[in-house]
Motif scaffolding. Structure first.
Motif, PDB file in Angstrom:
ATOM      1  N   ASN A   1      81.034  37.882  94.577  1.00  0.00           N
ATOM      2  CA  ASN A   1      80.855  37.766  93.130  1.00  0.00           C
ATOM      3  C   ASN A   1      82.010  38.399  92.367  1.00  0.00           C
ATOM      4  O   ASN A   1      82.455  37.878  91.335  1.00  0.00           O
ATOM      5  CB  ASN A   1      79.538  38.418  92.712  1.00  0.00           C
ATOM      6  CG  ASN A   1      78.317  37.666  93.207  1.00  0.00           C
ATOM      7  OD1 ASN A   1      78.410  36.490  93.572  1.00  0.00           O
ATOM      8  ND2 ASN A   1      77.180  38.325  93.223  1.00  0.00           N
TER       9      ASN A   1
ATOM     10  N   PHE B   1      78.956  28.517  83.749  1.00  0.00           N
ATOM     11  CA  PHE B   1      78.412  29.485  84.702  1.00  0.00           C
ATOM     12  C   PHE B   1      78.077  28.847  86.046  1.00  0.00           C
ATOM     13  O   PHE B   1      78.273  29.467  87.103  1.00  0.00           O
ATOM     14  CB  PHE B   1      77.179  30.190  84.144  1.00  0.00           C
ATOM     15  CG  PHE B   1      76.564  31.124  85.147  1.00  0.00           C
ATOM     16  CD1 PHE B   1      77.186  32.316  85.468  1.00  0.00           C
ATOM     17  CD2 PHE B   1      75.383  30.796  85.803  1.00  0.00           C
ATOM     18  CE1 PHE B   1      76.650  33.170  86.425  1.00  0.00           C
ATOM     19  CE2 PHE B   1      74.841  31.637  86.762  1.00  0.00           C
ATOM     20  CZ  PHE B   1      75.468  32.837  87.071  1.00  0.00           C
TER      21      PHE B   1
ATOM     22  N   PHE C   1      86.935  27.919  84.867  1.00  0.00           N
ATOM     23  CA  PHE C   1      87.037  29.374  84.786  1.00  0.00           C
ATOM     24  C   PHE C   1      87.936  29.812  83.632  1.00  0.00           C
ATOM     25  O   PHE C   1      88.198  30.998  83.481  1.00  0.00           O
ATOM     26  CB  PHE C   1      87.577  29.957  86.096  1.00  0.00           C
ATOM     27  CG  PHE C   1      86.642  29.775  87.266  1.00  0.00           C
ATOM     28  CD1 PHE C   1      85.263  29.755  87.092  1.00  0.00           C
ATOM     29  CD2 PHE C   1      87.144  29.629  88.545  1.00  0.00           C
ATOM     30  CE1 PHE C   1      84.406  29.598  88.165  1.00  0.00           C
ATOM     31  CE2 PHE C   1      86.295  29.471  89.637  1.00  0.00           C
ATOM     32  CZ  PHE C   1      84.918  29.456  89.440  1.00  0.00           C
TER      33      PHE C   1
ATOM     34  N   ILE D   1      87.747  34.472  86.591  1.00  0.00           N
ATOM     35  CA  ILE D   1      87.520  34.235  85.167  1.00  0.00           C
ATOM     36  C   ILE D   1      88.441  35.119  84.339  1.00  0.00           C
ATOM     37  O   ILE D   1      89.056  34.674  83.354  1.00  0.00           O
ATOM     38  CB  ILE D   1      86.053  34.483  84.796  1.00  0.00           C
ATOM     39  CG1 ILE D   1      85.145  33.513  85.542  1.00  0.00           C
ATOM     40  CG2 ILE D   1      85.849  34.342  83.289  1.00  0.00           C
ATOM     41  CD1 ILE D   1      83.672  33.787  85.339  1.00  0.00           C
TER      42      ILE D   1
ATOM     43  N   VAL E   1      78.566  37.858  83.429  1.00  0.00           N
ATOM     44  CA  VAL E   1      78.662  36.942  84.573  1.00  0.00           C
ATOM     45  C   VAL E   1      78.184  37.628  85.842  1.00  0.00           C
ATOM     46  O   VAL E   1      77.427  37.056  86.636  1.00  0.00           O
ATOM     47  CB  VAL E   1      80.106  36.437  84.745  1.00  0.00           C
ATOM     48  CG1 VAL E   1      80.260  35.680  86.067  1.00  0.00           C
ATOM     49  CG2 VAL E   1      80.507  35.548  83.580  1.00  0.00           C
TER      50      VAL E   1
ATOM     51  N   LEU F   1      75.028  36.386  88.093  1.00  0.00           N
ATOM     52  CA  LEU F   1      75.188  36.022  89.498  1.00  0.00           C
ATOM     53  C   LEU F   1      74.192  36.787  90.372  1.00  0.00           C
ATOM     54  O   LEU F   1      73.536  36.201  91.239  1.00  0.00           O
ATOM     55  CB  LEU F   1      76.617  36.290  89.967  1.00  0.00           C
ATOM     56  CG  LEU F   1      77.676  35.290  89.503  1.00  0.00           C
ATOM     57  CD1 LEU F   1      79.071  35.798  89.831  1.00  0.00           C
ATOM     58  CD2 LEU F   1      77.441  33.923  90.125  1.00  0.00           C
TER      59      LEU F   1
ATOM     60  N   VAL G   1      84.895  36.074  91.974  1.00  0.00           N
ATOM     61  CA  VAL G   1      84.684  35.054  90.946  1.00  0.00           C
ATOM     62  C   VAL G   1      84.912  35.645  89.559  1.00  0.00           C
ATOM     63  O   VAL G   1      85.546  35.033  88.691  1.00  0.00           O
ATOM     64  CB  VAL G   1      83.265  34.461  91.064  1.00  0.00           C
ATOM     65  CG1 VAL G   1      82.979  33.519  89.899  1.00  0.00           C
ATOM     66  CG2 VAL G   1      83.103  33.726  92.393  1.00  0.00           C
ATOM     67  N   VAL G   2      84.402  36.839  89.340  1.00  0.00           N
ATOM     68  CA  VAL G   2      84.620  37.512  88.058  1.00  0.00           C
ATOM     69  C   VAL G   2      86.115  37.710  87.815  1.00  0.00           C
ATOM     70  O   VAL G   2      86.615  37.493  86.702  1.00  0.00           O
ATOM     71  CB  VAL G   2      83.875  38.861  88.031  1.00  0.00           C
ATOM     72  CG1 VAL G   2      84.266  39.670  86.794  1.00  0.00           C
ATOM     73  CG2 VAL G   2      82.364  38.623  88.045  1.00  0.00           C
TER      74      VAL G   2
ATOM     75  N   CYS H   1      80.482  29.161  88.761  1.00  0.00           N
ATOM     76  CA  CYS H   1      80.611  30.475  89.405  1.00  0.00           C
ATOM     77  C   CYS H   1      79.761  30.593  90.659  1.00  0.00           C
ATOM     78  O   CYS H   1      79.963  31.508  91.470  1.00  0.00           O
ATOM     79  CB  CYS H   1      80.211  31.580  88.422  1.00  0.00           C
ATOM     80  SG  CYS H   1      81.196  31.623  86.911  1.00  0.00           S
ATOM     81  N   THR H   2      78.802  29.711  90.827  1.00  0.00           N
ATOM     82  CA  THR H   2      77.880  29.795  91.966  1.00  0.00           C
ATOM     83  C   THR H   2      78.284  28.896  93.124  1.00  0.00           C
ATOM     84  O   THR H   2      77.649  28.937  94.179  1.00  0.00           O
ATOM     85  CB  THR H   2      76.452  29.397  91.533  1.00  0.00           C
ATOM     86  OG1 THR H   2      76.404  27.982  91.265  1.00  0.00           O
ATOM     87  CG2 THR H   2      76.018  30.163  90.293  1.00  0.00           C
TER      88      THR H   2
END
Length: 347
Positions: free
Chosen positions: A17, A179, A167, A24, A43, A47, A20-21, A182-183
């Motif tokens: 996670n 969002f 992103f 962004i 975010v 998540l 991914v943050v 992001c998954t």
């Protein structure tokens, strides 16, 4: 129809996670208006709330076709079959390298399935479930005896349908349509099915075309093929755009209705395999349906692997001994479109 084998291959790069943050933060640094740090914290909270921990993305030098080939070889070996015995090959799902010809032809060539009739089936995250239903219908009509259903859901490469477009956020409100990106994870799966005189599979579907604007990957001329609502390409043409929170909220009752229509008593279900869009969401619905104890989640370690979600979960569950020959499984999917489906079979 009999499920002879199912296999999944995940790429080697593990993405948490926090990664991914960071993506962004990197792609939004020059475009974001507002408090970017606050958005990044949100975010991370979102998540973790979905149940996300990690997902797998392609690493340098890895190719979708190689993972697809590995999954197919494993599935065929487990089924005791050679590629030349496959008489139907269906390529299914969103990830693809071709609009023409069907990706199934390239997959068959890569596998040496020289006798296979080939076609593609595309229905977003519902693709694999629709393909399996079509295969059973072709078996019942006597057209084929041995089928291989494959997919290669790989959209996270730079310049793909997700990275970096989804992103690169201009403001906090853009999170509503980004969002879901992001998954996402990546995976290839292969499912071997053969014609069988045993108990037929049962399927239940519900469709909500009015919700089609909620999740799209558009082409340049998409406006000429729909009545645009302003949502279809919110993140840009060709970029994955998904109002995931709204989809989950509006789809809940439809998904429950699709499952209820199967009319399978919970006590008769040994394993439940769901779409991997959020383990907390699907666990809540499984609890409501009385199937909470038998649901098998892969989302926390794979992320949302699109149409590969259910076969990946099935491969994992069978390998773990959660579903054995003679036991009943249920599959349950919600998809862009929107569509909602459930199916049941005995392994």
């Amino acid at each position: 129809m009999r499920l002879r084998a199912v296999a999944a291959e995940l790429p080697s790069r593990e993405v948490g996670n926090a990664d991914v943050v960071d993506l962004i933060a990197e792609h939004s640094a020059d475009t974001f208006t507002g408090d970017l740090d606050a958005l990044l914290r949100r975010v991370d909270v979102y998540l973790r709330h979905t149940g996300s921990r990690t997902r797998r993305w392609l690493d340098a030098g890895e190719r979708p076709v190689d993972l697809l080939r590995a999954a197919a070889r494993t599935a065929l070996r487990r089924a005791g079959l050679e590629p030349g015995q496959v008489d139907l090959l269906v390529y299914t799902g969103v990830g693809r390298g071709f609009l023409e010809p069907a990706g199934a032809y390239h997959a068959a060539a890569a596998l040496g399935a020289d006798r296979a009739h080939c076609f593609d089936l595309l229905d977003a995250c519902m693709s694999w479930t629709r393909a399996v239903q079509v295969v059973e219908s072709l078996f019942l009509a006597g057209h084929h005896r041995t089928a291989l259903v494959v997919n290669a859901e790989f959209s996270m490469r730079p310049g793909g349908a997700v990275v970096p477009g989804a992103f690169r956020l201009p403001a906090a409100k853009a999170l509503a349509s980004t969002f879901a990106a992001c998954t996402l994870g990546e995976a290839a799966t292969a499912t071997v099915l053969t014609a069988d005189d045993g108990e037929p599979w049962r399927f239940s579907f519900r469709s909500r075309p009015d919700l089609a604007p909620l999740c799209n990957v558009t082409l340049d001329n998409y406006r000429d093929f729909c009545d645009p609502t302003g949502k279809e390409a919110r993140n840009g043409v060709g970029v994955f755009t998904s109002f995931g929170l709204e989809m989950h909220a509006r789809g809940r009752e439809e998904a429950l209705a699709a499952l209820a229509a199967l009319d399978v008593p919970p006590e008769r279900v040994d394993a439940l395999f769901t779409h991997a869009s959020s383990s907390s969401y699907w666990q809540g619905m499984a609890d409501e349906a009385g199937l909470g104890p038998v649901v098998h989640h892969v989302y926390p370690r794979t992320g949302n692997v699109v149409s590969a979600s259910v076969p990946t979960a099935m491969a994992s569950g069978i390998e773990a001994g959660l579903l054995k020959p003679g036991q009943r499984a249920v599959g349950w999917v919600g998809s862009a479109g929107m569509s909602f489906g459930a199916f049941t079979f005995v392994l």
